[in-house]
Design an enzyme around this catalytic site. Structure first.
Site, short mmCIF file in Angstrom:
data_model
loop_
_atom_site.label_atom_id
_atom_site.label_comp_id
_atom_site.label_asym_id
_atom_site.label_seq_id
_atom_site.Cartn_x
_atom_site.Cartn_y
_atom_site.Cartn_z
N GLY A 218 6.88 4.18 4.02
CA GLY A 218 7.13 5.36 4.84
C GLY A 218 8.52 5.35 5.43
O GLY A 218 9.33 4.46 5.16
N ALA A 219 8.79 6.34 6.25
CA ALA A 219 10.10 6.48 6.84
C ALA A 219 10.43 5.31 7.77
O ALA A 219 11.57 4.90 7.90
CB ALA A 219 10.19 7.78 7.62
N LYS B 189 1.97 -3.27 8.79
CA LYS B 189 3.18 -2.46 8.65
C LYS B 189 4.36 -3.24 9.20
O LYS B 189 4.33 -3.70 10.35
CB LYS B 189 3.04 -1.13 9.37
CG LYS B 189 4.24 -0.22 9.16
CD LYS B 189 3.96 1.21 9.54
CE LYS B 189 5.13 2.12 9.22
NZ LYS B 189 4.85 3.52 9.50
N ASP C 203 3.56 14.77 11.97
CA ASP C 203 3.84 14.69 10.54
C ASP C 203 2.56 14.78 9.72
O ASP C 203 2.19 13.85 9.02
CB ASP C 203 4.58 13.38 10.26
CG ASP C 203 5.31 13.42 8.92
OD1 ASP C 203 5.34 14.50 8.30
OD2 ASP C 203 5.83 12.38 8.52
N LEU D 18 0.82 -1.21 0.00
CA LEU D 18 0.00 0.00 0.00
C LEU D 18 0.85 1.26 0.00
O LEU D 18 0.53 2.24 -0.64
CB LEU D 18 -0.90 0.03 1.24
CG LEU D 18 -2.08 -0.94 1.28
CD1 LEU D 18 -2.74 -0.87 2.65
CD2 LEU D 18 -3.08 -0.61 0.19
N GLY D 19 1.94 1.22 0.71
CA GLY D 19 2.74 2.43 0.80
C GLY D 19 4.06 2.16 1.48
O GLY D 19 4.33 1.08 2.00
N VAL E 148 3.97 -0.60 4.31
CA VAL E 148 2.61 -1.01 4.67
C VAL E 148 2.02 -1.87 3.55
O VAL E 148 2.12 -1.52 2.37
CB VAL E 148 1.71 0.23 4.90
CG1 VAL E 148 0.32 -0.21 5.35
CG2 VAL E 148 2.33 1.15 5.95
N GLY F 153 8.77 2.16 7.74
CA GLY F 153 8.50 0.82 7.28
C GLY F 153 7.59 0.78 6.07
O GLY F 153 7.21 1.80 5.52
#
Lengths: 331, 245
Positions: free
Chosen positions: A37-38, A55, A146, A34-35, A42, A40
């Site tokens: 990030g900084a 995640k 954030d 799905l995505g 997801v 980890g």
């Protein structure tokens, strides 16, 4: 660039792979990524609860911190305060042990594309929704940190903004854990990185500007705080929001509620024209007001004109009588 | 709870050392002294050579710190992130040591079930926020760094914004290497305020060689001097003495 920090290899999961927790033995089937990030990656996964978000990271410190925050909100959760927490565990693979956690899967549209395809009034509406959640979050002693479009989703039926990433959530009074420069008041020289409501409200203001400048921009070397306001003024379509934006970046709102109330009042009194070319309510409003003013002024002028004519008429009539009188005397 | 001080050396460089002792060895020495060495390798447009990258990584590894290679443009966020992560890592290291003392050898945070891990992490977070922090910043000013220095200056200012937002106290010292006559030159003496950084950068002298090892050695020596001095409140006099150079 980020992950050279931890030496351990990033954990890549592939569709249909099964992830079984070391401690709780729950099993999850990976569907897709799905995505990223900084802290980890997801994935969308299927567990016994149905669809969930998983995640996973190589570093257990940041994951554990996030779980702590999510847990906190699962206890006292309203309907919107981020995804609810489901499970946390370790995944043992050939490369090592990777900590992961499971949270609610929120389905929806990305924030920026959503507000770009809808009218400019939608930015205001979604932000009003967001501010309500922020108020609740701040009241429970936390700051989002954030806050940026990538961490927001718009779920449908009804349209409702939700937030995704708990990575930046920081207890009020501490230093912000994670931030993104464009949305960080410290970067723009407009305040500290101390977790307080006004920190989030600065980022909220930057959401407006991010709609107008989707690819964002960097501060220039001759940076001063007015640069943001100048940038904002460049975009005609945002003009209606200017007073809210200005107060937000200057840190003048003491609570999310205050900002929310002002935004509600502003949207109520602004007509957002459906035509994108003219969807600038602020200027139409002032234009209209100007017109009324002008009318009033010309009315006044007309009155003055009538008055002048009246007095001239009376004057000339008196003069006529006087001449008649003079005539009478001489004759 | 007794509050200790976290000690870090933050080394900003763009290449290989070419003079004096092996910096990797000196970094190991720093670690023994309870000082972690974090290294940020700054890349220009092209890539840093393999040797440079591997040295950056090795120094941090043997110094018990964190390394990161970045483009000059991304420096600000990286510097604050590395400092923060290194802090957490140091505390984590201490906590892990405690854990293995309680649970036996070879046990770490990962060997504790996730629920209890959360409780421990809260303590780590709390300490990271409240412990005092001493950062000794060491900037490479060899000729090739010239065009990266404005970015370095900005990144350090940005770091001070982040650290000022912490609850714990922070102290910085800023040195550059190579120095005019010595291995390193002092730019800013230990101070909690970082506002003087812009003027400090103006008096920088650029040099040809990169004596990373000797520079680290000097940094450790200065750290020890400070540790001895701590509590005697002599910092101010020290400042005056050295200001004449």
């Amino acid at each position: 660039m980020r992950d050279s920090i931890s030496k351990k290899q990033e954990c890549k999961l592939i569709p249909n792979q099964r992830v079984v927790g070391k401690w709780h033995r729950n099993s999850y089937r990976i569907i897709r990524q799905l995505g990223y990030g900084a802290t980890g990656t997801v994935y969308l996964a299927e567990g016994k609860e149905g669809l969930v978000a998983l995640k996973i990271a190589s570093d257990s410190m940041s994951i554990t911190s996030e779980v702590n925050v999510l847990r906190q909100f699962s206890k006292v959760q309203g309907p919107n305060l981020g995804p609810s927490f489901i499970d946390t565990d370790d995944y043992v693979s050939v490369n090592g042990v990777y900590p992961f956690y499971i949270m609610e899967y929120i389905q929806g549209e990305e924030f920026l594309p959503f507000i770009r395809q809808k009218g400019v009034e939608w930015v205001g509406i979604l932000i009003i929704q967001l501010l309500k959640d922020l108020q609740e979050l701040h009241q429970s002693g936390w700051v989002f940190g954030d806050l940026k479009p990538e961490n927001l989703l718009v779920s449908q039926k009804p349209f409702q903004v939700r937030w995704l990433d708990a990575g930046g959530m920081t207890r009020v009074g501490r230093s912000i854990k994670e931030y993104t420069e464009f949305f960080d008041r410290g970067y723009w020289g407009l305040g500290s990185r101390k977790a307080e409501p006004s920190y989030d409200l600065f980022s909220v203001s930057m959401l407006f500007i991010n709609r107008a400048f989707p690819s964002r921009f960097e501060k220039d070397s001759s940076m001063n705080p007015t640069q943001l306001l100048t940038k904002f003024k460049e975009k005609e379509e945002l003009k209606a929001y200017e007073p809210i934006f200005k107060k937000g970046i200057e840190g003048k709102y003491s609570s999310a509620n205050e900002m929310r109330n002002e935004l509600i009042a502003l949207i109520k009194n602004t007509s957002f024209s459906p035509k994108p070319l003219y969807n600038n309510s602020g200027s139409t409003k002032t234009r209209k007001r100007n017109k009324v003013k002008k009318q009033k002024e010309s009315n006044k002028k007309r009155f003055r004109l009538i008055g002048l004519m009246e007095s001239m008429l009376v004057g000339s009539f008196l003069l006529f009588l006087y001449i008649l009188y003079l005539f009478g005397q001489t004759v | 709870m007794g509050r200790g001080t976290i000690r870090q050396i933050l080394l900003l460089t763009d290449g290989c050392s070419n003079s004096g002792e092996d910096p990797v060895a000196i970094a190991a020495l720093a670690k023994e002294d309870g000082i972690s060495v974090n290294v940020i390798g700054i890349v220009d447009n092209g890539d840093m050579n393999e040797q440079g990258i591997s040295e950056v990584e090795s120094i941090a590894e043997s110094g018990g710190g964190i390394s990161q290679i970045v483009y000059a443009k991304q420096l600000s966020q990286t510097v604050q992130m590395v400092t923060r992560k290194a802090m957490t890592q140091t505390i984590h290291g201490v906590v892990n040591k405690e854990i293995s003392q309680i649970l036996g050898e070879e046990k770490e945070l990962e060997d504790i079930e996730p629920e209890k891990r959360g409780k421990l992490m809260e303590v780590v977070d709390e300490l990271g926020e409240t412990m005092d922090l001493d950062v000794f910043i060491l900037v490479d000013t060899s000729a090739s760094m010239r065009n990266k220095l404005p970015m370095v200056q900005e990144a350090l200012l940005d770091l001070s914004i982040s650290l000022r937002s912490r609850t714990g106290k922070n102290h910085y010292a800023l040195y550059s290497f190579p120095g005019k006559r010595k291995d390193i030159d002092k730019l800013i003496q230990w101070t909690p305020h970082f506002d003087t950084i812009s003027s400090a950068f103006k008096k920088l002298s650029m040099g040809g060689i990169t004596p990373t090892g000797p520079a680290l050695q000097e940094a450790i020596r200065l750290f020890q001097k400070r540790m001895k001095k701590r509590g005697t409140d002599e910092d101010e006099r020290f400042d005056l003495e050295e200001a004449g150079m």
